[in-house]
Design a protein around this motif. Structure first.
Motif, PDB file in Angstrom:
ATOM      1  N   GLY A  37       0.824  -1.215   0.000  1.00 35.14           N
ATOM      2  CA  GLY A  37       0.000   0.000   0.000  1.00 35.14           C
ATOM      3  C   GLY A  37       0.856   1.262   0.000  1.00 35.14           C
ATOM      4  O   GLY A  37       0.691   2.124  -0.875  1.00 35.14           O
ATOM      5  N   PRO A  38       1.785   1.407   0.972  1.00 32.68           N
ATOM      6  CA  PRO A  38       2.638   2.593   0.982  1.00 32.68           C
ATOM      7  C   PRO A  38       3.495   2.711  -0.281  1.00 32.68           C
ATOM      8  O   PRO A  38       3.725   3.812  -0.788  1.00 32.68           O
TER       9      PRO A  38
ATOM     10  N   ASP B 289       1.333   4.097  -2.984  1.00 33.19           N
ATOM     11  CA  ASP B 289       1.123   5.521  -2.724  1.00 33.19           C
ATOM     12  C   ASP B 289       2.327   6.338  -3.170  1.00 33.19           C
ATOM     13  O   ASP B 289       2.192   7.394  -3.790  1.00 33.19           O
ATOM     14  N   GLU B 290       3.522   5.836  -2.849  1.00 37.29           N
ATOM     15  CA  GLU B 290       4.751   6.532  -3.222  1.00 37.29           C
ATOM     16  C   GLU B 290       4.918   6.602  -4.737  1.00 37.29           C
ATOM     17  O   GLU B 290       5.273   7.639  -5.290  1.00 37.29           O
TER      18      GLU B 290
ATOM     19  N   THR C 179       2.429   9.130  -6.071  1.00 37.33           N
ATOM     20  CA  THR C 179       2.862  10.504  -5.779  1.00 37.33           C
ATOM     21  C   THR C 179       3.996  10.916  -6.712  1.00 37.33           C
ATOM     22  O   THR C 179       3.996  12.031  -7.253  1.00 37.33           O
TER      23      THR C 179
END
Length: 120
Positions: free
Chosen positions: A88-89, A92-93, A96
């Motif tokens: 998940g992170p 997201d990264e 972004t």
């Protein structure tokens, strides 16, 4: 422990729907991948004109497919698949970073358009 792709595929292969057509002369079962698992034709179905039998099979298939898709949507809404730890992170990264690059490209394109307008 089962891996994520197997769990996800299992939802599709394990979800099934049954439909009938031609007053029950045609009965079939499909799974969430769209595979036709069963096709049962009552012997009386053979008396139907070929075009009517084909239409009945298509109608039953369309009904079963719609039902299995609705069932899958409900299942996924009730219990979305869990992402592996850390994914998940990471997503997201990546998102972004991609957005930043897109913003930079958009700004550069706008600068070029402004320069071209001044020259023209």
């Amino acid at each position: 422990m089962t891996d994520l792709p197997s769990q996800f595929l299992g939802r599709f292969t394990g979800t099934r729907a049954t439909a009938e057509a031609a007053d029950g002369l045609v009965r079939l079962v499909v799974d969430g991948t769209g595979d036709l698992l069963e096709l049962d034709l009552d012997p009386r179905a053979m008396r139907l004109p070929a075009v009517d039998l084909a239409a009945a099979i298509r109608a039953a298939f369309a009904t079963a497919r719609a039902e299995v898709q609705a069932a899958l949507q409900e299942q996924l809404a009730a219990a979305p698949p869990a992402l592996p730890d850390g994914l998940g992170p990471l997503l997201d990264e990546v998102g972004t970073g991609a957005q930043r690059r897109l913003d930079d490209l958009t700004a550069t394109a706008q600068q070029l358009a402004d320069r071209l307008n001044r020259l023209g």
